[in-house]
Design a protein around this motif. Structure first.
Motif, PDB file in Angstrom:
ATOM      1  N   LEU A  23       1.701  15.413  52.732  1.00  0.00           N
ATOM      2  CA  LEU A  23       0.727  14.467  53.283  1.00  0.00           C
ATOM      3  C   LEU A  23      -0.590  15.168  53.594  1.00  0.00           C
ATOM      4  O   LEU A  23      -0.590  16.318  54.033  1.00  0.00           O
ATOM      5  N   ASP A  24      -1.670  14.471  53.383  1.00  0.00           N
ATOM      6  CA  ASP A  24      -2.981  14.894  53.863  1.00  0.00           C
ATOM      7  C   ASP A  24      -3.419  13.842  54.867  1.00  0.00           C
ATOM      8  O   ASP A  24      -3.460  12.659  54.535  1.00  0.00           O
ATOM      9  N   ILE A  25      -3.711  14.278  56.080  1.00  0.00           N
ATOM     10  CA  ILE A  25      -4.026  13.339  57.160  1.00  0.00           C
ATOM     11  C   ILE A  25      -5.430  13.644  57.675  1.00  0.00           C
ATOM     12  O   ILE A  25      -5.737  14.780  58.037  1.00  0.00           O
ATOM     13  N   SER A  26      -6.254  12.621  57.719  1.00  0.00           N
ATOM     14  CA  SER A  26      -7.626  12.801  58.201  1.00  0.00           C
ATOM     15  C   SER A  26      -7.681  12.677  59.720  1.00  0.00           C
ATOM     16  O   SER A  26      -6.735  12.216  60.358  1.00  0.00           O
ATOM     17  N   SER A  27      -8.802  13.062  60.280  1.00  0.00           N
ATOM     18  CA  SER A  27      -8.980  12.987  61.735  1.00  0.00           C
ATOM     19  C   SER A  27      -8.983  11.540  62.227  1.00  0.00           C
ATOM     20  O   SER A  27      -8.809  11.288  63.416  1.00  0.00           O
ATOM     21  N   SER A  28      -9.124  10.581  61.326  1.00  0.00           N
ATOM     22  CA  SER A  28      -9.123   9.170  61.730  1.00  0.00           C
ATOM     23  C   SER A  28      -7.761   8.710  62.248  1.00  0.00           C
ATOM     24  O   SER A  28      -7.664   7.652  62.859  1.00  0.00           O
ATOM     25  N   ILE A  29      -6.725   9.526  62.057  1.00  0.00           N
ATOM     26  CA  ILE A  29      -5.396   9.170  62.542  1.00  0.00           C
ATOM     27  C   ILE A  29      -5.391   8.984  64.058  1.00  0.00           C
ATOM     28  O   ILE A  29      -4.588   8.241  64.596  1.00  0.00           O
ATOM     29  N   LEU A  30      -6.326   9.638  64.739  1.00  0.00           N
ATOM     30  CA  LEU A  30      -6.327   9.599  66.202  1.00  0.00           C
ATOM     31  C   LEU A  30      -6.799   8.272  66.780  1.00  0.00           C
ATOM     32  O   LEU A  30      -6.441   7.932  67.898  1.00  0.00           O
ATOM     33  N   ASN A  31      -7.616   7.520  66.038  1.00  0.00           N
ATOM     34  CA  ASN A  31      -8.056   6.199  66.510  1.00  0.00           C
ATOM     35  C   ASN A  31      -8.513   6.223  67.967  1.00  0.00           C
ATOM     36  O   ASN A  31      -7.979   5.513  68.809  1.00  0.00           O
ATOM     37  N   THR A  32      -9.481   7.034  68.280  1.00  0.00           N
ATOM     38  CA  THR A  32      -9.946   7.141  69.666  1.00  0.00           C
ATOM     39  C   THR A  32     -11.281   6.443  69.851  1.00  0.00           C
ATOM     40  O   THR A  32     -12.080   6.341  68.928  1.00  0.00           O
ATOM     41  N   ASP A  33     -11.505   5.978  71.058  1.00  0.00           N
ATOM     42  CA  ASP A  33     -12.790   5.405  71.432  1.00  0.00           C
ATOM     43  C   ASP A  33     -13.672   6.572  71.873  1.00  0.00           C
ATOM     44  O   ASP A  33     -13.535   7.087  72.993  1.00  0.00           O
ATOM     45  N   LYS A  34     -14.545   7.028  71.000  1.00  0.00           N
ATOM     46  CA  LYS A  34     -15.339   8.230  71.258  1.00  0.00           C
ATOM     47  C   LYS A  34     -16.271   8.086  72.454  1.00  0.00           C
ATOM     48  O   LYS A  34     -16.644   9.071  73.072  1.00  0.00           O
ATOM     49  N   SER A  35     -16.614   6.849  72.816  1.00  0.00           N
ATOM     50  CA  SER A  35     -17.502   6.649  73.967  1.00  0.00           C
ATOM     51  C   SER A  35     -16.806   6.996  75.285  1.00  0.00           C
ATOM     52  O   SER A  35     -17.464   7.237  76.288  1.00  0.00           O
ATOM     53  N   LYS A  36     -15.479   7.038  75.286  1.00  0.00           N
ATOM     54  CA  LYS A  36     -14.727   7.354  76.498  1.00  0.00           C
ATOM     55  C   LYS A  36     -14.326   8.827  76.588  1.00  0.00           C
ATOM     56  O   LYS A  36     -13.668   9.227  77.536  1.00  0.00           O
ATOM     57  N   LEU A  37     -14.727   9.620  75.595  1.00  0.00           N
ATOM     58  CA  LEU A  37     -14.358  11.031  75.586  1.00  0.00           C
ATOM     59  C   LEU A  37     -15.364  11.875  76.347  1.00  0.00           C
ATOM     60  O   LEU A  37     -16.551  11.579  76.371  1.00  0.00           O
ATOM     61  N   THR A  38     -14.869  12.975  76.934  1.00  0.00           N
ATOM     62  CA  THR A  38     -15.759  13.935  77.592  1.00  0.00           C
ATOM     63  C   THR A  38     -16.482  14.743  76.516  1.00  0.00           C
ATOM     64  O   THR A  38     -16.100  14.728  75.341  1.00  0.00           O
ATOM     65  N   VAL A  39     -17.480  15.490  76.913  1.00  0.00           N
ATOM     66  CA  VAL A  39     -18.216  16.347  75.988  1.00  0.00           C
ATOM     67  C   VAL A  39     -17.259  17.366  75.351  1.00  0.00           C
ATOM     68  O   VAL A  39     -17.307  17.631  74.145  1.00  0.00           O
ATOM     69  N   GLU A  40     -16.376  17.926  76.180  1.00  0.00           N
ATOM     70  CA  GLU A  40     -15.407  18.907  75.692  1.00  0.00           C
ATOM     71  C   GLU A  40     -14.458  18.263  74.675  1.00  0.00           C
ATOM     72  O   GLU A  40     -14.144  18.866  73.646  1.00  0.00           O
TER      73      GLU A  40
END
Length: 177
Positions: A40-57
């Motif tokens: 399998l090749d899995i892209s970072s889109s697998i995480l399905n995160t709301d980037k506006s709620k993420l910290t800078v780190e």
């Protein structure tokens, strides 16, 4: 005539100096279509995160992650010899100069290790190699840019709050059973 001879000599030397040292990249390519393997090749889109709620780190850690390559060998009664042979191949590759072992847990038939390529502040690849005598083994390559151990720990915190796209992992279900 001399020019052709000299050119031929240099080409032969160049080809002889090319390394044929095994790598995980080669291993993945050679085995991805073979019977008994799941790739399998899995892209970072697998995480399905709301980037506006993420910290800078967390955003920084997420940006350092590019993709994952996974290859798994599913063990059954008919391929035990192949399992031992393929597991040993992966172990030899990870003991090579390219990979630095970060951590190892377990021993014998049930074991896992984490290795990396690069230096501690600029890691290009993390490798998780896990094997279990009942199921088989899996090799997970986490590829990115300027990753470091802190990024991996931060990514784990992002994983807890993400809505993982399970569709990308569907081919591994048979191995987990």
């Amino acid at each position: 005539m001399k020019l052709a001879l000299i050119t031929g000599f240099f080409i032969a030397m160049l080809l002889a100096s090319c390394t044929s040292e095994p790598s995980l990249q080669k291993y993945f390519v050679e085995n991805s279509e073979k019977k008994g393997f799941i790739a399998l090749d899995i892209s970072s889109s697998i995480l399905n995160t709301d980037k506006s709620k993420l910290t800078v780190e967390q955003k920084s850690a997420l940006n350092s992650f590019d993709k994952m390559n996974i290859i798994a060998f599913q063990l059954n009664d008919k391929n035990k010899d192949s399992y031992e042979e393929e597991s040993a191949k992966v172990s030899r590759i990870l003991k090579g100069k390219t990979y630095q072992e970060l951590m190892k847990v377990g021993s014998g038939k049930d074991a896992a290790s984490i290795s990396f390529v690069g230096d501690e502040d600029n890691i290009g690849e993390f490798v998780l190699f896990a094997k279990r005598k009942e199921n088989g083994f899996a090799v997970v390559r986490i590829l990115g840019k300027d990753m470091n151990p802190n990024n991996i720990m931060t990514m784990l915190s992002v994983l807890k709050t993400s809505k993982i796209d399970m569709e990308q992992l569907k081919p591994l279900q048979a191995l987990i059973k």
